[in-house]
Design a protein around this motif. Sequence first.
Motif, short mmCIF file in Angstrom:
data_model
loop_
_atom_site.label_atom_id
_atom_site.label_comp_id
_atom_site.label_asym_id
_atom_site.label_seq_id
_atom_site.Cartn_x
_atom_site.Cartn_y
_atom_site.Cartn_z
N HIS A 57 0.81 -1.21 0.00
CA HIS A 57 0.00 0.00 0.00
C HIS A 57 0.85 1.27 0.00
O HIS A 57 0.45 2.28 -0.61
N VAL A 58 1.99 1.25 0.68
CA VAL A 58 2.87 2.43 0.65
C VAL A 58 3.44 2.60 -0.76
O VAL A 58 3.51 3.73 -1.26
N ALA A 59 3.83 1.51 -1.40
CA ALA A 59 4.33 1.61 -2.78
C ALA A 59 3.27 2.18 -3.70
O ALA A 59 3.55 3.03 -4.55
N ARG A 60 2.05 1.73 -3.53
CA ARG A 60 0.96 2.25 -4.37
C ARG A 60 0.69 3.72 -4.07
O ARG A 60 0.47 4.51 -4.99
N ALA A 61 0.71 4.10 -2.81
CA ALA A 61 0.47 5.50 -2.45
C ALA A 61 1.56 6.41 -3.01
O ALA A 61 1.27 7.50 -3.51
N ALA A 75 2.23 8.24 2.24
CA ALA A 75 2.94 7.08 2.81
C ALA A 75 2.81 7.06 4.33
O ALA A 75 2.57 6.00 4.93
N ALA A 76 2.93 8.22 4.97
CA ALA A 76 2.80 8.28 6.43
C ALA A 76 1.39 7.92 6.87
O ALA A 76 1.20 7.18 7.85
N SER A 142 9.03 -7.48 3.89
CA SER A 142 8.30 -7.58 2.63
C SER A 142 8.70 -6.44 1.72
O SER A 142 9.00 -5.34 2.19
N SER A 143 8.70 -6.70 0.41
CA SER A 143 8.99 -5.68 -0.59
C SER A 143 7.87 -5.64 -1.61
O SER A 143 7.27 -6.67 -1.91
N ALA A 144 7.63 -4.45 -2.14
CA ALA A 144 6.65 -4.28 -3.19
C ALA A 144 7.21 -3.30 -4.21
O ALA A 144 7.96 -2.39 -3.87
N VAL A 145 6.82 -3.49 -5.46
CA VAL A 145 7.31 -2.67 -6.55
C VAL A 145 6.12 -2.08 -7.29
O VAL A 145 5.15 -2.79 -7.56
N GLN A 146 6.21 -0.78 -7.60
CA GLN A 146 5.15 -0.09 -8.35
C GLN A 146 5.79 0.87 -9.34
O GLN A 146 6.85 1.44 -9.07
N LYS A 147 5.12 1.06 -10.45
CA LYS A 147 5.54 2.05 -11.45
C LYS A 147 4.98 3.41 -11.05
O LYS A 147 3.80 3.55 -10.78
#
Length: 155
Positions: A57-61, A75-76, A142-147
């Motif tokens: 969700h932080v990556a998406r935000a 993100a906060a 955990s890791s997440a990737v977003q464009k």
Amino acid sequence: MPRLRFSSEALRDDERGSAALEFIVGGVVLLVPIVYLIVALGTIQSHALGVESASRHVARAVSLAEGTRDADARAAAVLDSIVREYDLDPDTIEVDVSCVGESAACPGPGETVRVTVAASVPLPLVPPVLGLQDAARIGVESSAVQKVSRYWRDG
């Protein structure tokens, strides 16, 4: 040589009541560690889901934000919400935001942003004596990737 004869009734009288005692003792000896294991694994799984949700969700935000200030605020807010929802310890959470490409501006328009969230899970029923509460912690990450949006603007 005289033969000894035992009646089956005499043998049954000697064993009366011991099966229930063995069942109770054996059940407690096996049940307590199994219940503790279930509670500990449930706590670890809950924190793992919280960390995974936070990174995603932080990556998406960040990727949908319009700029750096907007990304920081979003993100906060997302991280605070997830900390409350999953009952995570905010002091143990570490968030790392980096870009996959070799761009000078991170995040920048069209970049791929990677958010890594790490936390440590305290094991249940560990007393705060001699630093045991710090030694009995399990790390989850955990890791997440977003464009990042191509309409990103710095500022």
